[in-house]
Design an enzyme around this catalytic site. Structure first.
Site, PDB file in Angstrom:
ATOM      1  N   GLY A   1      -1.661 -15.263  -5.657  1.00  0.00           N
ATOM      2  CA  GLY A   1      -0.569 -14.728  -4.805  1.00  0.00           C
ATOM      3  C   GLY A   1      -0.288 -13.287  -5.183  1.00  0.00           C
ATOM      4  O   GLY A   1       0.665 -12.911  -5.101  1.00  0.00           O
TER       5      GLY A   1
ATOM      6  N   LYS B   1       1.217   9.990   0.726  1.00  0.00           N
ATOM      7  CA  LYS B   1       0.184  10.504   0.014  1.00  0.00           C
ATOM      8  C   LYS B   1      -0.493  11.253   1.081  1.00  0.00           C
ATOM      9  O   LYS B   1      -1.073  10.733   2.134  1.00  0.00           O
ATOM     10  CB  LYS B   1      -0.548   9.341  -0.486  1.00  0.00           C
TER      11      LYS B   1
END
Lengths: 488, 501
Positions: free
Chosen positions: B12, B78
């Site tokens: 997970g 970014k």
């Protein structure tokens, strides 16, 4: 640019030499590059016609060839695709049209929804959702300003080869390309390059770069560079039959027990190509078989040998082989002009910087090898997927080896209706879908994301698309109207 | 329920929850049952993570709200990666999420730049790239939406906390019907006949059976590498870094809308600005530096106070020989590892998920064409990224033992010759699929000092004065446009301020 290519000699005849000379001259004469065409006088074969895919229409703009001149000079008609008949046994046919295989829906390619519906019992063919195919079959063409389908409809040409060669030659003359006779020319290779060509009139032609559309120059540098490729037919008969009226918007490729027969609609005649395996059909019987298949009078030439060779390295030293000199193109799907155009475009793109070294040759050879492989795959799929079971020619064609790339493409389409893309693809995926589905490949499963669309919504969308195709077709012009408009 | 196709995701972390979320969004719950097995005992490798613009496509594909996602993951924007000391000590360049220039004539922009650069009349390549000029001033805006505007000609990605992203996707996926099964896997059951994985057994004794397993177990590659024995194709001879140390630091004034990568003696250091802190790390070759020295180097080169002790990670560059074997697909670190020099980790997970969704089997007997295609396309993705990473390594001064070795290695066939071709005429092969198109190669080549000696001859057709004028105008347009853009810090504060953690 002290080491720039300044003198270029194009060697050969017919369409390939003229197109290469014209393209190079139009790109680089502005930089002072001098182009000479050494015309070997080799002309297109009698009766020959060319299938020009839509890409060529774009290339013509770069060459300065306009539509009116094509129609007037090469008996041109509009090519919206090729029909394949009797490839599955029986009289069935499908149309590979230059357009979309249905409209994408719910963020998935249409083929996924179509596959799901086929599994639920839908009987409608994929090509019925393709506007270009529906239009071509109903004699309609042209582009719409307002389209209900929003689908692309692309048009190529059918061309008389001799007329097209004359037209390109006239364009070379208008571009002030010097054309000299190549009769009796002597080739002088030296240390892996070509030094010069001595013409019979005494002129010694040296050039920085030689473009070989004939085969003699590359053979002088690389005599063992041509490799035979397996082909299915070893004989070809070209002929002509009366023109269709009205003129169809698609050509027809009919499978025959010993080969195949292509009909190319031109304005003043129907050009015929009959390819066959002489082990299964004698030359003596071939013309009768041809007439029987066509069902009408054919003015046919004699059988000629059908070759299948390729040059894995078409650029060696300062010689670039293209057109027939680079190998025999796949015989269907407009492969000949498509490969010629892509080769010329690649050469212009990689025009050598330094005439002494030309490392561009390696890049060019890699790119062209990839392009050849993918274009060859496209035609090979017809033979691989034929369903004329029990006929020796077609059983052998089905069993013949194919490239791993084509095998992957067919496997994946058959499994999931998706496309294994490789570099250098020259045909769009919708063309692959229309052809594979046309040959009877129904994908075994579909993208599970398609299941998010409810059955009722899917049926409504299918009906909407079919109505949109019909209404768009209705709004298009006829072939005759389109040709009249383009003649100006 | 017995008729449903049973999908079991093992692990997970970021990969597992990305996969679970995509299944929740795109699979019909009446036909697919999707469970994710994870253990709270096992940590994830989540560090400050830099991504590529494709991640926005993934979030849009799920239907995530950008603002909510950024707030939940402490994300910042970014526009590219700045490389410092790559090529030679003191050099810096940016690999942007955008192209250079705009059309000038028949040739491509880069060819005109080469021509003018050789003639001494061009500005640096970066001056013709809006996202670079903007990024280096610490400014950010969303693309303007006007295709004639230079402020539209870029894409953007995110810096985010990958742990928070996994947590965010977990609640999103669980709300949409994905079942989470807590527990540590102690055994894997295989089907006798074909060797397919039949079930995983948990420490609690619970057995989780499935038709298809997605291995997101991290470096261990529990099912794909472990149970099925699919080996790693070892690329460490090309990419020798095998360790990293990661440490968060206090957010600094220098709130860059770009990732920074600084070349060091035994590897390189990353810097990833998030809203609440800055992620840092040193990727290094353990043969060239000790862990202690690497940690000291990292701590000495932060622009804010360290918030923890550096954490060590070990890895090996490479890719599992098959991403999909039997009924198991490995994703993320379980499928392969490439160092984060070009921020490709999440992208590779995303690609594996998208291909798996489209190629999802419809019945337990898997049509072999489906894994064949997924493996083929994942190989293409990995190979392309690998070659692009190697390029960064080989185009450097041999100024330390690591750099002496890597600049002298034998290149993969797919990379050999590329540098010479670029030098000769600026040639970059354009691919149809896979990462890193020509502008990326141009940025890295030129940035690391490999410059073309000549350009496409079609670029010589326009008069020099015309080319120079168009270049000057473009640089001026970009400079003016950049000056109109708000600061990255202000933009974030207004658009998607995250709560303090």
């Amino acid at each position: 640019m002290t080491n720039a290519v300044q003198r270029v000699a194009v060697y050969g005849g017919g369409v390939a030499a003229a197109m290469a000379a014209l393209a190079v001259s139009r790109a680089f004469a502005r930089l002072g590059t001098d182009v000479v065409w050494i015309d070997t006088g080799k002309e297109p074969a009698p009766h020959a016609a060319l299938v020009a895919p839509p890409d060529l229409a774009t290339f013509h703009r770069l060459l300065g060839i306009d539509e009116a001149a094509l129609i007037a000079g090469s008996a041109a008609t509009i090519n919206m695709g090729q029909q394949f008949a009797r490839w599955s046994g029986g009289d069935g046919a499908f149309l590979h049209a230059y357009g979309d295989a249905g409209s994408a829906f719910a963020s998935l390619p249409f083929v996924q929804h179509w596959t799901r519906a086929r599994q639920a019992g839908l009987g409608v063919a994929l090509e019925d959702f393709c506007l270009a195919a529906a239009a071509a079959k109903q004699g309609r063409t042209g582009s719409l300003r307002e389209s209900a389908t929003q689908q692309a409809v692309k048009q190529g040409w059918y061309l008389d080869a001799a007329g097209y060669a004359r037209l390109l030659r006239a364009a070379c003359e208008r571009a002030d390309i010097r054309i000299v006779s190549g009769a009796g020319a002597v080739v002088h290779p030296n240390g892996g390059r070509l030094d010069r060509i001595d013409l019979s009139g005494g002129e010694q032609l040296d050039a920085d770069l030689f473009i070989d559309a004939d085969g003699a120059l590359i053979a002088a540098l690389d005599p063992d560079g041509a490799a035979a490729r397996p082909g299915f037919c070893d004989r070809l008969i070209r002929g002509s039959a009366p023109a269709f009226d009205p003129l169809p918007l698609y050509g027809r490729v009919v499978a025959h027990s010993a080969g195949w027969l292509a009909m190319v609609p031109l304005a003043d005649r129907t050009a015929i190509e009959f390819a066959y395996d002489s082990r299964l059909l004698s030359d003596a019987d071939a013309s009768g078989a041809l007439a029987a298949t066509i069902g009408r009078a054919v003015d046919a030439g004699s059988p000629v040998a059908l070759e299948a060779a390729a040059r894995p390295r078409p650029w060696v030293g300062n010689v670039v082989a293209l057109g027939p000199a680079a190998g025999d193109a796949p015989p269907l799907d407009g492969g000949e002009l498509l490969l010629l155009q892509l080769a010329i475009a690649q050469l212009v793109l990689l025009w050598p910087i330094d005439r002494a070294t030309m490392p561009e040759a390696n890049i060019y050879n890699e790119e062209i090898a990839g392009t050849w492989a993918r274009v060859t795959d496209f035609t090979a799929q017809h033979f691989r997927l034929n369903a004329r079971i029990g006929e020796p020619f077609w059983d052998a064609a089905r069993a013949a080896p194919v490239s791993p790339e084509l095998a992957s493409k067919i496997d994946l389409f058959a499994a999931r209706g998706m496309f294994a893309h490789f570099n250098h693809e020259a045909h769009v995926e919708d063309s692959w879908a229309l052809v594979m589905a046309g040959h009877g490949v129904i994908p075994r499963s579909f993208d599970p994301q398609a299941l998010l669309v409810e059955d009722r919504a899917l049926m409504a969308e299918f009906q909407r698309q079919l109505r949109a195709v019909a209404s768009d077709v209705h709004a298009m012009e006829t072939h005759a109207e389109a040709l009249r408009r383009m003649r100006g | 329920m017995g008729d449903k196709f049973e999908l079991v995701i093992v692990g997970g972390g970021t990969a597992g929850w990305m996969c679970a979320a995509a299944c929740a969004a795109k699979l019909d719950p009446t036909r697919f049952r999707v469970r994710l097995v994870e253990s709270e005992e096992i940590g994830t490798v989540g560090v400050g993570e830099a991504t590529l613009p494709q991640m926005k496509d993934f979030n849009d594909f799920l239907g995530l709200d950008e603002i909510e996602f950024m707030q939940a993951t402490q994300a910042s924007f970014k526009l590219g990666i700045e490389f410092i000391n790559w090529g030679s000590e003191g050099d810096r360049y940016v690999h942007p999420f955008g192209t250079f220039g705009r059309p000038i004539g028949e040739a491509d922009f880069f060819s005109y730049w080469i021509r003018a650069h050789r003639a001494g009349t061009a500005a640096p390549l970066s001056d013709y790239c809006f996202p670079i000029v903007t990024a280096l001033q610490n400014r950010f805006m969303l693309p303007s939406g006007d295709t004639n505007d230079v402020r539209n000609a870029f894409a953007y990605a995110y810096h985010l906390d990958a742990f928070l992203y996994a947590r965010y996707l977990r609640s999103w996926a669980e709300a949409r019907g994905i079942e989470r099964v807590e527990g540590r896997i102690v055994a894997v059951e295989q089907d006798g006949e074909r060797g397919d994985i039949a079930a995983v057994k948990l420490a609690s004794g619970t057995r989780v059976a499935g038709d298809l397993f997605v291995d997101c177990s991290g470096f261990r590659s529990l099912l794909l590498g472990g149970t099925l024995g699919v080996d790693l194709e070892d690329w460490s001879h090309w990419l020798p870094c095998d360790s990293a140390q990661a440490v968060p630091s206090v957010r600094s004034e220098d709130f860059t809308p770009y990732t920074r990568s600084t070349r060091r003696k035994a590897g390189w250091q990353w810097r990833i600005p998030l809203q609440h802190r800055t992620g840092n790390g040193y990727v290094y070759s353990s043969a060239d530096i000790s862990d202690d020295e690497a940690a000291a180097t990292l701590l000495a080169n932060l622009d804010g106070e360290a918030l923890a002790d550096p954490r060590v990670l070990r890895f090996k560059a490479g890719k599992r020989k098959q991403a999909w074997a039997a009924n198991c697909i490995g994703m993320g670190l379980a499928g392969g590892f490439l160092e984060p020099l070009e921020s490709t980790s999440i992208y590779l997970v995303q690609m594996a998920i998208m291909h798996l969704l489209a190629l999802m089997p419809s019945e337990p007997s898997i049509d072999p064409a489906l894994p064949a295609e997924l493996n083929r396309v994942m190989d293409v993705e990995y190979d392309r990224i690998r070659d692009f990473l190697i390029l960064h390594y080989i185009a450097n001064e041999a100024d330390a033992p690591l750099w002496e070795r890597v600049t002298a290695i034998d290149l993969p066939d797919t990379l050999a010759g590329k540098i010479e071709r670029f030098r000769h005429r600026g040639h970059v092969q354009a691919y149809r699929d896979g990462l890193f198109g020509p502008p990326s190669w141009q940025a890295v080549f030129v940035g690391q000092g490999i410059e073309p000696r000549a350009a496409d001859r079609l670029a010589d057709v326009l008069p020099a004065a015309t080319v120079n004028e168009r270049l000057q105008n473009l640089a001026a347009t970009i400079a003016d446009a950049a000056a109109s853009v708000p600061s990255h810090a202000d933009f974030i504060a207004r658009y998607c301020p995250a709560p303090a953690p």
